[in-house]
Design an enzyme around this catalytic site. Structure first.
Site, PDB file in Angstrom:
ATOM      1  N   ASP A 113     -11.158  21.771 -19.542  1.00  0.00           N
ATOM      2  CA  ASP A 113     -10.866  20.416 -20.018  1.00  0.00           C
ATOM      3  C   ASP A 113      -9.525  20.389 -20.744  1.00  0.00           C
ATOM      4  OD1 ASP A 113     -11.567  17.721 -20.287  1.00  0.00           O
ATOM      5  OD2 ASP A 113     -12.615  18.041 -22.184  1.00  0.00           O
ATOM      6  N   HIS A 122      -8.597  13.684 -14.849  1.00  0.00           N
ATOM      7  CA  HIS A 122      -9.898  13.134 -15.235  1.00  0.00           C
ATOM      8  C   HIS A 122     -10.383  12.071 -14.257  1.00  0.00           C
ATOM      9  CE1 HIS A 122      -9.784  15.417 -18.962  1.00  0.00           C
ATOM     10  NE2 HIS A 122     -11.038  15.042 -19.152  1.00  0.00           N
ATOM     11  N   HIS A 131     -11.979  14.165 -11.667  1.00  0.00           N
ATOM     12  CA  HIS A 131     -13.273  14.625 -12.178  1.00  0.00           C
ATOM     13  C   HIS A 131     -14.338  13.565 -11.951  1.00  0.00           C
ATOM     14  CE1 HIS A 131     -16.324  14.157 -15.312  1.00  0.00           C
ATOM     15  NE2 HIS A 131     -16.515  15.449 -15.139  1.00  0.00           N
ATOM     16  N   HIS A 181     -18.497  19.559 -17.087  1.00  0.00           N
ATOM     17  CA  HIS A 181     -17.351  18.642 -17.085  1.00  0.00           C
ATOM     18  C   HIS A 181     -16.029  19.395 -16.960  1.00  0.00           C
ATOM     19  CE1 HIS A 181     -14.848  15.209 -18.544  1.00  0.00           C
ATOM     20  NE2 HIS A 181     -14.199  16.153 -19.194  1.00  0.00           N
TER      21      HIS A 181
END
Length: 368
Positions: free
Chosen positions: A167, A250, A253, A267
C-alpha cells in the site's frame, strides 16, 4: 494538508491508552475485530480503569458494509459514549470512523496490524457482503488519536506488514501523478510541498528498510527498521495519500475487487501489483520499474496476476476490472493523461508480462 491530531508510536504504546483517551472523553465504545480484541482487550480495559475512564466493547463483524456500520452505530448510541475507539485492521478502523461520524463523536484508532494507511485518514471505505468495493466516504475530520503499539504489530503475521508496504509503495507514484495533473487531493485542495515530500520519503523508507523489517516481524521483534517501516506504512503513507491524492494504483485495486478470485488477497497486495500497472501506464523507466520489481519480490509482494489469484488473463475476463477502474468519476482520472478501459487493460497485461519475465529470469516462484 490534513493529518490526525495526535500520533503515538512505539513498543508498549497500548499501555498508555488510558491517559491518551482520557484527554478526549470520559466513556468510550471500543470497536474491534474478534482477534484484535482477544489480544488487546485486557490491556485496554486495565489501562482505561487506571486512568478513570469507562469502556464498553463491541465486536466488528468482519466486513465494512453499511448494515454492519448501522449495527455498530446503534451500539454506540445505546452506550451513551462520548468517544469511539477503533482497534484492529483497516476495515474495523474504517467502521469505527464511520460510527463516530454518524454519532457526531471524536474517534481514536489503535491499529493492531500495519497493513494499510487507513488509520490516519478522514475516509472510510464500504464494501458489499461479498467484499466488492462500493464507495469511499469522506469525513469532516481525521482521527483525534492514532496509537500504534509496535510490539503488537511485530507479533502479528508478517504478511500484514508486507501488505502495508505494498500500500505504501503506491503513495509516491500516485502523489506525483496528482501533482502533474493538478488533481485535487482527498481534502479537496492541492498537494502541499510537505505532503509530496512525505509521500516520497514513504517510498524511500520502505525500499530501504522493508526487507529487514519483514525479517524482524517474522521473529516477533520491533527493531528500528520495523519502527521506520510501520511509520511509513501508517503515518507517511496516510498523510501522503490523503494530502497529495490517489490515482491509478488504487483505482486498479478497486477494479480487481470485481474479480472474485482476487478478493482473498489483502488490500496492499492488490495495490502492489496495481503499482506496476500504473508504472506501465505511465511508461516509467526500466530502472524505476526494476526497483519496484526487485523490492516486491524480495519481501513477497505480488508482481503478476497469478500472484493475486487471477489465473485467467484473457481480455474477456480482465475487461470488467479495467472498466470498473476507469469508470467515470473514478480516481483513475487523476492521471495526467486520458485513461479509458482499453488503456487500463493494456497496462494490466504489460505489467503481468514484465512480472512474469522477472520471476522467470530470477528463478522465483510464479505464484504465491
Amino acid at each position: 494538508m490534513v493529518a490526525p491530531a495526535r500520533y503515538v508510536q512505539g513498543p508498549g504504546a497500548l499501555r498508555d491508552i488510558g491517559p491518551e483517551i482520557a484527554r478526549i472523553g470520559r466513556k468510550a465504545l471500543v470497536i474491534g475485530g474478534a482477534r484484535a480484541l482477544e489480544t488487546t482487550r485486557a490491556t485496554i480495559a486495565e489501562n482505561a480503569r487506571r486512568a478513570g475512564g469507562a469502556l464498553e466493547f463491541a465486536t466488528f463483524g468482519g466486513e465494512a458494509t453499511l448494515p454492519e456500520i448501522g449495527r455498530l452505530e446503534a451500539a454506540a448510541r445505546a452506550s451513551a459514549c462520548d468517544l469511539v475507539v477503533g482497534v484492529g485492521g483497516g476495515k474495523a478502523l474504517d467502521s469505527a470512523k464511520a460510527v463516530a461520524d454518524r454519532c457526531g463523536l471524536p474517534v481514536a484508532v489503535a491499529p493492531t496490524i500495519a497493513a494499510t494507511d487507513a488509520p490516519c485518514s478522514a475516509l472510510y471505505d464500504t464494501y458489499s457482503e461479498d467484499g466488492v468495493f462500493e464507495a469511499s466516504h469522506e469525513l469532516p475530520r481525521n482521527p483525534v488519536l492514532v496509537l500504534v503499539d509496535t510490539e503488537v504489530i511485530a507479533r502479528a503475521p508478517a504478511r500484514f506488514l508486507v501488505a502495508g508496504m505494498g500500500d505504501a509503495l503506491s503513495t509516491k507514484f500516485e502523489a506525483e501523478a496528482c501533482a502533474r495533473s493538478g488533481a485535487a487531493n482527498i481534502a479537496g485542495g492541492r498537494s502541499t510541498l510537505g505532503a509530496l515530500q512525505l509521500a516520497r520519503r514513504c517510498y524511500d523508507t520502505v525500499i530501504a528498510d522493508g526487507f529487514s523489517a519483514r525479517l524482524a516481524c517474522e521473529r516477533g521483534v520491533a527493531t528500528e527498521a520495523l519502527e521506520r517501516v510501520v511509520e511509513a506504512n501508517i503515518l507517511l503513507s496516510g498523510i501522503g495519500f490523503e494530502s497529495s491524492g490517489l490515482a491509478a494504483s488504487h483505482a486498479m485495486h478497486d477494479g480487481f475487487t470485481v474479480l472474485p478470485e482476487a478478493r482473498s488477497m489483502y488490500h496492499g497486495e492488490r495495490v502492489a501489483f496495481s503499482v506496476l500497472v500504473q508504472l506501465v501506464m505511465e511508461d516509467r523507466s526500466a530502472a524505476e520499474i526494476g526497483e519496484v520489481l526487485r523490492f516486491s519480490a524480495s519481501v513477497g509482494l505480488p508482481v503478476t496476476l497469478a500472484q493475486i489469484g487471477i489465473l485467467d488473463a484473457s481480455q474477456e475476463h480482465l475487461m470488467p476490472a479495467a472498466e470498473f477502474a476507469a469508470r467515470p468519476g473514478e480516481i483513475m482520472h487523476n492521471m495526467p493523461f486520458p485513461v479509458d478501459a482499453d488503456r487500463v487493460y493494456r497496462a494490466i497485461v504489460g505489467a503481468d508480462a514484465i512480472g512474469q519475465a522477472y520471476l522467470l529470469s530470477t528463478g522465483a516462484q510464479r505464484s504465491s
